[in-house]
Design a protein around this motif. Sequence first.
Motif, PDB file in Angstrom:
ATOM      1  N   VAL A   1       0.843  -1.196   0.000  1.00 40.85           N
ATOM      2  CA  VAL A   1       0.000   0.000   0.000  1.00 40.85           C
ATOM      3  C   VAL A   1       0.876   1.243   0.000  1.00 40.85           C
ATOM      4  O   VAL A   1       1.786   1.384   0.827  1.00 40.85           O
ATOM      5  CB  VAL A   1      -0.937   0.007   1.228  1.00 40.85           C
ATOM      6  CG1 VAL A   1      -1.779   1.278   1.244  1.00 40.85           C
ATOM      7  CG2 VAL A   1      -1.831  -1.224   1.221  1.00 40.85           C
ATOM      8  N   ASN A   2       0.610   2.125  -0.963  1.00 36.97           N
ATOM      9  CA  ASN A   2       1.319   3.401  -1.098  1.00 36.97           C
ATOM     10  C   ASN A   2       2.815   3.248  -1.401  1.00 36.97           C
ATOM     11  O   ASN A   2       3.557   4.215  -1.335  1.00 36.97           O
ATOM     12  CB  ASN A   2       1.159   4.264   0.170  1.00 36.97           C
ATOM     13  CG  ASN A   2      -0.295   4.621   0.429  1.00 36.97           C
ATOM     14  OD1 ASN A   2      -1.070   4.857  -0.494  1.00 36.97           O
ATOM     15  ND2 ASN A   2      -0.669   4.634   1.710  1.00 36.97           N
ATOM     16  N   ARG A   3       3.252   2.014  -1.752  1.00 37.40           N
ATOM     17  CA  ARG A   3       4.675   1.821  -2.038  1.00 37.40           C
ATOM     18  C   ARG A   3       4.917   1.074  -3.347  1.00 37.40           C
ATOM     19  O   ARG A   3       6.051   0.884  -3.747  1.00 37.40           O
ATOM     20  CB  ARG A   3       5.346   1.080  -0.884  1.00 37.40           C
ATOM     21  CG  ARG A   3       5.343   1.854   0.429  1.00 37.40           C
ATOM     22  CD  ARG A   3       6.226   1.192   1.450  1.00 37.40           C
ATOM     23  NE  ARG A   3       7.632   1.213   1.047  1.00 37.40           N
ATOM     24  CZ  ARG A   3       8.604   0.669   1.752  1.00 37.40           C
ATOM     25  NH1 ARG A   3       8.334   0.035   2.883  1.00 37.40           N
ATOM     26  NH2 ARG A   3       9.848   0.718   1.322  1.00 37.40           N
ATOM     27  N   GLY A   4       3.868   0.630  -4.005  1.00 37.46           N
ATOM     28  CA  GLY A   4       4.042  -0.030  -5.285  1.00 37.46           C
ATOM     29  C   GLY A   4       4.284  -1.517  -5.161  1.00 37.46           C
ATOM     30  O   GLY A   4       3.841  -2.173  -4.221  1.00 37.46           O
ATOM     31  N   ALA A   5       5.034  -2.061  -6.123  1.00 42.81           N
ATOM     32  CA  ALA A   5       5.245  -3.510  -6.217  1.00 42.81           C
ATOM     33  C   ALA A   5       6.700  -3.863  -5.938  1.00 42.81           C
ATOM     34  O   ALA A   5       7.631  -3.156  -6.334  1.00 42.81           O
ATOM     35  CB  ALA A   5       4.856  -3.998  -7.606  1.00 42.81           C
ATOM     36  N   ARG A   6       6.886  -4.989  -5.252  1.00 36.07           N
ATOM     37  CA  ARG A   6       8.213  -5.540  -4.997  1.00 36.07           C
ATOM     38  C   ARG A   6       8.254  -6.997  -5.444  1.00 36.07           C
ATOM     39  O   ARG A   6       7.246  -7.700  -5.374  1.00 36.07           O
ATOM     40  CB  ARG A   6       8.569  -5.484  -3.506  1.00 36.07           C
ATOM     41  CG  ARG A   6       8.907  -4.108  -2.982  1.00 36.07           C
ATOM     42  CD  ARG A   6       9.372  -4.184  -1.539  1.00 36.07           C
ATOM     43  NE  ARG A   6       9.708  -2.873  -1.036  1.00 36.07           N
ATOM     44  CZ  ARG A   6      10.886  -2.283  -1.180  1.00 36.07           C
ATOM     45  NH1 ARG A   6      11.856  -2.941  -1.808  1.00 36.07           N
ATOM     46  NH2 ARG A   6      11.112  -1.089  -0.699  1.00 36.07           N
ATOM     47  N   VAL A   7       9.411  -7.434  -5.878  1.00 35.34           N
ATOM     48  CA  VAL A   7       9.607  -8.850  -6.187  1.00 35.34           C
ATOM     49  C   VAL A   7       9.473  -9.642  -4.890  1.00 35.34           C
ATOM     50  O   VAL A   7       9.950  -9.213  -3.835  1.00 35.34           O
ATOM     51  CB  VAL A   7      10.994  -9.086  -6.812  1.00 35.34           C
ATOM     52  CG1 VAL A   7      11.231 -10.569  -7.063  1.00 35.34           C
ATOM     53  CG2 VAL A   7      11.135  -8.286  -8.099  1.00 35.34           C
TER      54      VAL A   7
END
Length: 232
Positions: A61-67
């Motif tokens: 949330v509010n930080r985008g996508a991570r692997v």
Amino acid sequence: MNASPKEICREALRERILLQELTPGAELDEGRIAAEYGLSRTPLREVFQVLAGEGYLRLEVNRGARVASLELGTLRAFLQSAPLILATTARLAAEVRGGEELEGLKAAQLRFQAALDSGDDGAAGLADHGFHAQVGEMAANPYMLPALNRLLIDQTRLSRGLYSPGTKKERKLVKKAVQQHEALIAAIESGAPDQAADLALQHWELSRGHLEGALRPDPLPMVPVAPGEGAA
């Protein structure tokens, strides 16, 4: 039929994650990826949602996508679950013995062998991933397939280097992996569930040895300390 930009992006990101070109835990630059694949933000976020559902990404949330990361808890669960999932899937595939899907499995094995012959570790890892995913498709179990696919993400990521053997022992292990694939195909084709499950476990043990070696490297050499150094 030509693939859409979304499909191209989705498949490319899967491969880049499996090959660890996008490393575990890495934050994805949404703007750069959108530009790279010719997508606007909305369809790219739809791609991210699909990949997060499959286990490749984690959306924050509010930080985008991570692997998806490979932290200690994940690795423990992976090592605990792999034998059960792989053996059960192989057993189910042998019970079903799908016709056209069996031909797909044989084709996947040919791609695996071709990648090995080319000396391309990354291509061999992706081909091995495809082989085991095809076994999962043959098992035709809606509960096991998602578990297998999630497992294969981490197995493929952790297997980097397995298919570029540098020693005689490592080359023998790769040859053994090929033979186990062939034996598993034969067990599935002949409808031998117990044999298929046993072969899947043997294949896992071969992979586990490589994985544990990667997770537990040799210690760094000690640096000799000259007389008098280190004294207060």
